[in-house]
Design a protein around this motif. Structure first.
Motif, PDB file in Angstrom:
ATOM      1  N   ASP A  79      -2.746   6.263   7.255  1.00 20.09           N
ATOM      2  CA  ASP A  79      -2.076   5.077   7.805  1.00 20.09           C
ATOM      3  C   ASP A  79      -1.702   4.146   6.653  1.00 20.09           C
ATOM      4  OD1 ASP A  79      -4.734   4.448   7.322  1.00 20.09           O
ATOM      5  OD2 ASP A  79      -4.927   3.100   9.014  1.00 20.09           O
ATOM      6  N   SER A  80      -2.687   3.843   5.796  1.00 17.04           N
ATOM      7  CA  SER A  80      -2.431   2.938   4.671  1.00 17.04           C
ATOM      8  C   SER A  80      -3.473   3.193   3.583  1.00 17.04           C
ATOM      9  CB  SER A  80      -2.514   1.485   5.168  1.00 17.04           C
ATOM     10  OG  SER A  80      -2.834   0.617   4.104  1.00 17.04           O
ATOM     11  N   THR A  81      -3.006   3.454   2.382  1.00 16.50           N
ATOM     12  CA  THR A  81      -3.951   3.677   1.269  1.00 16.50           C
ATOM     13  C   THR A  81      -4.743   2.399   0.989  1.00 16.50           C
ATOM     14  OG1 THR A  81      -2.224   3.139  -0.326  1.00 16.50           O
ATOM     15  CG2 THR A  81      -2.573   5.484   0.153  1.00 16.50           C
ATOM     16  N   ASN A  82      -4.123   1.244   1.157  1.00  9.83           N
ATOM     17  CA  ASN A  82      -4.869  -0.010   0.941  1.00  9.83           C
ATOM     18  C   ASN A  82      -5.996  -0.151   1.956  1.00  9.83           C
ATOM     19  OD1 ASN A  82      -3.249  -0.897  -1.198  1.00  9.83           O
ATOM     20  ND2 ASN A  82      -3.254  -2.994  -0.446  1.00  9.83           N
ATOM     21  N   GLY A 109       2.022   1.689   6.589  1.00  7.94           N
ATOM     22  CA  GLY A 109       2.061   1.049   5.268  1.00  7.94           C
ATOM     23  C   GLY A 109       2.121  -0.467   5.417  1.00  7.94           C
ATOM     24  N   ARG A 110       1.351  -1.165   4.614  1.00  5.82           N
ATOM     25  CA  ARG A 110       1.286  -2.621   4.725  1.00  5.82           C
ATOM     26  C   ARG A 110       2.028  -3.295   3.588  1.00  5.82           C
ATOM     27  NH1 ARG A 110      -5.109  -3.527   6.150  1.00  5.82           N
ATOM     28  NH2 ARG A 110      -5.131  -2.194   7.996  1.00  5.82           N
ATOM     29  N   GLY A 111       2.729  -4.375   3.912  1.00  9.96           N
ATOM     30  CA  GLY A 111       3.450  -5.134   2.898  1.00  9.96           C
ATOM     31  C   GLY A 111       2.913  -6.542   2.788  1.00  9.96           C
ATOM     32  N   ARG A 112       3.537  -7.344   1.937  1.00 10.63           N
ATOM     33  CA  ARG A 112       3.129  -8.735   1.764  1.00 10.63           C
ATOM     34  C   ARG A 112       3.498  -9.554   3.000  1.00 10.63           C
ATOM     35  NH1 ARG A 112       6.143 -11.444  -1.859  1.00 10.63           N
ATOM     36  NH2 ARG A 112       4.658 -13.146  -1.783  1.00 10.63           N
ATOM     37  N   LEU A 113       2.842 -10.688   3.122  1.00  8.13           N
ATOM     38  CA  LEU A 113       3.136 -11.676   4.152  1.00  8.13           C
ATOM     39  C   LEU A 113       3.137 -11.052   5.555  1.00  8.13           C
ATOM     40  CD1 LEU A 113       6.055 -13.421   2.186  1.00  8.13           C
ATOM     41  CD2 LEU A 113       3.681 -14.174   2.276  1.00  8.13           C
ATOM     42  N   LYS A 135      18.289  -3.842  -6.426  1.00  6.52           N
ATOM     43  CA  LYS A 135      17.713  -3.494  -5.116  1.00  6.52           C
ATOM     44  C   LYS A 135      16.235  -3.191  -5.271  1.00  6.52           C
ATOM     45  CE  LYS A 135      21.868  -1.437  -3.131  1.00  6.52           C
ATOM     46  NZ  LYS A 135      22.328  -0.269  -2.369  1.00  6.52           N
ATOM     47  N   LYS A 136      15.508  -3.306  -4.158  1.00  6.39           N
ATOM     48  CA  LYS A 136      14.051  -3.141  -4.251  1.00  6.39           C
ATOM     49  C   LYS A 136      13.659  -1.668  -4.384  1.00  6.39           C
ATOM     50  CE  LYS A 136       9.794  -4.313  -1.774  1.00  6.39           C
ATOM     51  NZ  LYS A 136       9.154  -5.380  -1.006  1.00  6.39           N
ATOM     52  N   LEU A 137      12.957  -1.380  -5.472  1.00 12.80           N
ATOM     53  CA  LEU A 137      12.506  -0.017  -5.765  1.00 12.80           C
ATOM     54  C   LEU A 137      11.035   0.152  -5.408  1.00 12.80           C
ATOM     55  CD1 LEU A 137      13.041   2.737  -7.262  1.00 12.80           C
ATOM     56  CD2 LEU A 137      12.204   1.599  -9.331  1.00 12.80           C
TER      57      LEU A 137
END
Ligand code: BTN
Length: 253
Positions: free
Chosen positions: A16-19, A44-48, A110-112
């Motif tokens: 689900d998410s490595t973090n 996968g989890r992102g910021r904010l 662009k975001k890599l």
């Protein structure tokens, strides 16, 4: 995969998410330097509080660090990770990436790559899980429609697939080198970070509490905050945890 490294590198084809999992392993005693990689992530989890699109073809890696010293000192580790990603993609794919403050890695505007640092303090000891998601071999159609203009991958930009094992090995070695230098001097990588960071000098939109305000980005401070000037001339230091910075013309500009 990384000869001579004492801490383990774990691989799972799908998580689900490595973090999330590495944080759980950290709470159960996983050692400093442990790395967890997934072939793809379903959550996968992102910021904010955002998600991070993580299909097969990307590099999804989390690194556990148990740094000495006060928790505030660890705040710069996500910027260190951005520098490590720039070095690793240069070595593995021959491209010159840049950083958008605080720690998005850009290629051709662009975001890599996205970076999410999550920390916890237990009995006065800090532990940090540094999560790094590199869009390595994603095709344009692997991104959801709404990200296609603002996100890219090494494959979309170079036309060549990158060797994921080589990229992971390069990234882990670079993180090991930079974190060892950081342990002795937390500002050791800042000069390189400032060279790579394209945000100062640009008009940005500071998104805070649902509202967006224009400002001119001036500089990255020693502690990693961003100095901005508002249209009325006042200056303020903004911290990465509280705002999202958007370029006015596009994702980065
Ligand atoms: C962002 O751009 O908002 C940060 C994205 C961070 C994504 C990485 S992928 C590996 C690690 N595991 C996660 O769930 N998130 C991070």
């Amino acid at each position: 995969m990384v000869p001579g490294r004492s801490a383990p590198v774990f691989y799972e084809s799908c998580l689900d998410s490595t973090n999330r999992l590495l944080k759980e392993m950290a709470a159960a005693g996983a050692e400093n330097g442990a790395v967890l990689i997934a072939g793809r992530q379903t959550g996968g989890r992102g910021r904010l509080g955002r998600g991070f699109v993580s299909p097969e073809g990307g590099l999804y890696l989390s690194l556990l660090l148990r740094p000495e010293g006060p928790p505030e000192r660890a705040a710069s580790l996500s910027a260190l990770a951005a520098v490590a990603v720039c070095r690793a993609v240069r070595a593995a794919a021959g491209v010159e990436a840049a950083v958008k403050w605080p720690n998005d890695v850009l290629l051709h505007g662009k975001k890599l790559c996205g970076i999410l640092a999550e920390s916890a303090v237990e009995a006065g000891k800090v532990r940090v899980v540094l999560g790094i998601g590199v869009n390595a071999n994603l095709r344009r159609e692997d991104f959801p429609e709404e990200l296609r203009e603002t996100a890219c991958s090494l494959l979309t930009e170079t036309g060549r697939p990158v060797d994921l094992d080589a990229l992971a090995g390069e990234l882990i070695r670079t993180l090991d080198t930079l974190t060892a230098a950081w342990a002795a001097d937390a500002g050791a990588f800042l000069e390189e970070y400032r060279r790579l960071c394209v945000t100062p000098g640009r008009e940005v939109l500071v998104l805070r509490g649902g509202a967006g305000r224009r400002a001119l980005a001036l500089a990255v401070n020693d502690g990693g905050s961003l100095r901005v000037r508002w249209p009325d001339g006042r200056e303020e230091d903004i911290c990465s945890g509280e705002v999202s910075v958007r370029g006015l013309l596009g994702y980065a500009e």
